[in-house]
Motif scaffolding. Structure first.
Motif, PDB file in Angstrom:
ATOM      1  N   MET A  12      72.674  38.249 -26.824  1.00  0.00           N
ATOM      2  CA  MET A  12      72.567  36.944 -27.478  1.00  0.00           C
ATOM      3  C   MET A  12      73.953  36.415 -27.850  1.00  0.00           C
ATOM      4  O   MET A  12      74.869  37.180 -28.087  1.00  0.00           O
ATOM      5  CB  MET A  12      71.706  37.061 -28.738  1.00  0.00           C
ATOM      6  N   ASN A  13      74.056  35.118 -27.895  1.00  0.00           N
ATOM      7  CA  ASN A  13      75.334  34.487 -28.225  1.00  0.00           C
ATOM      8  C   ASN A  13      75.417  34.160 -29.707  1.00  0.00           C
ATOM      9  O   ASN A  13      75.234  33.027 -30.125  1.00  0.00           O
ATOM     10  CB  ASN A  13      75.520  33.203 -27.397  1.00  0.00           C
ATOM     11  N   PHE A  14      75.666  35.159 -30.513  1.00  0.00           N
ATOM     12  CA  PHE A  14      75.950  34.929 -31.918  1.00  0.00           C
ATOM     13  C   PHE A  14      77.000  35.929 -32.358  1.00  0.00           C
ATOM     14  O   PHE A  14      77.214  36.945 -31.733  1.00  0.00           O
ATOM     15  CB  PHE A  14      74.699  34.989 -32.797  1.00  0.00           C
ATOM     16  N   ASP A  15      77.665  35.624 -33.442  1.00  0.00           N
ATOM     17  CA  ASP A  15      78.869  36.363 -33.829  1.00  0.00           C
ATOM     18  C   ASP A  15      78.703  37.104 -35.154  1.00  0.00           C
ATOM     19  O   ASP A  15      79.687  37.427 -35.800  1.00  0.00           O
ATOM     20  CB  ASP A  15      80.034  35.381 -33.912  1.00  0.00           C
ATOM     21  N   VAL A  16      77.486  37.401 -35.556  1.00  0.00           N
ATOM     22  CA  VAL A  16      77.281  38.014 -36.865  1.00  0.00           C
ATOM     23  C   VAL A  16      77.109  39.534 -36.798  1.00  0.00           C
ATOM     24  O   VAL A  16      77.044  40.174 -37.835  1.00  0.00           O
ATOM     25  CB  VAL A  16      76.070  37.398 -37.598  1.00  0.00           C
ATOM     26  N   LEU A  17      77.033  40.113 -35.617  1.00  0.00           N
ATOM     27  CA  LEU A  17      76.936  41.563 -35.501  1.00  0.00           C
ATOM     28  C   LEU A  17      78.333  42.158 -35.656  1.00  0.00           C
ATOM     29  O   LEU A  17      79.218  41.868 -34.864  1.00  0.00           O
ATOM     30  CB  LEU A  17      76.368  41.986 -34.147  1.00  0.00           C
ATOM     31  N   PRO A  18      78.557  42.976 -36.661  1.00  0.00           N
ATOM     32  CA  PRO A  18      79.910  43.512 -36.855  1.00  0.00           C
ATOM     33  C   PRO A  18      80.371  44.393 -35.693  1.00  0.00           C
ATOM     34  O   PRO A  18      81.554  44.438 -35.384  1.00  0.00           O
ATOM     35  CB  PRO A  18      79.804  44.315 -38.147  1.00  0.00           C
ATOM     36  N   GLU A  19      79.446  45.064 -35.019  1.00  0.00           N
ATOM     37  CA  GLU A  19      79.845  45.948 -33.926  1.00  0.00           C
ATOM     38  C   GLU A  19      80.330  45.198 -32.688  1.00  0.00           C
ATOM     39  O   GLU A  19      80.880  45.798 -31.777  1.00  0.00           O
ATOM     40  CB  GLU A  19      78.723  46.919 -33.557  1.00  0.00           C
TER      41      GLU A  19
END
Length: 50
Positions: A12-19
């Motif tokens: 998915m295109n989101f930037d909230v996963l820290p890994e």
């Protein structure tokens, strides 16, 4: 199905996963997909279904 779930989350295109910013994040995602695929195969072989 578990590897598909893991791949769909990381695809998915989101930037909230820290890994996503870890250097080992991508290899760990691949490793988790392999483990999630191997566990059912080993389980079914042990039960004699394969």
């Amino acid at each position: 199905m578990p590897p598909t779930l893991i791949a769909s989350i990381y695809g998915m295109n989101f930037d909230v996963l820290p890994e996503l910013h870890w250097k080992a994040g991508y290899p760990l995602a691949l490793l988790s997909m392999l483990v999630a695929a191997a566990i059912p195969v080993l389980w079914f072989k042990r039960r004699g279904w394969l």
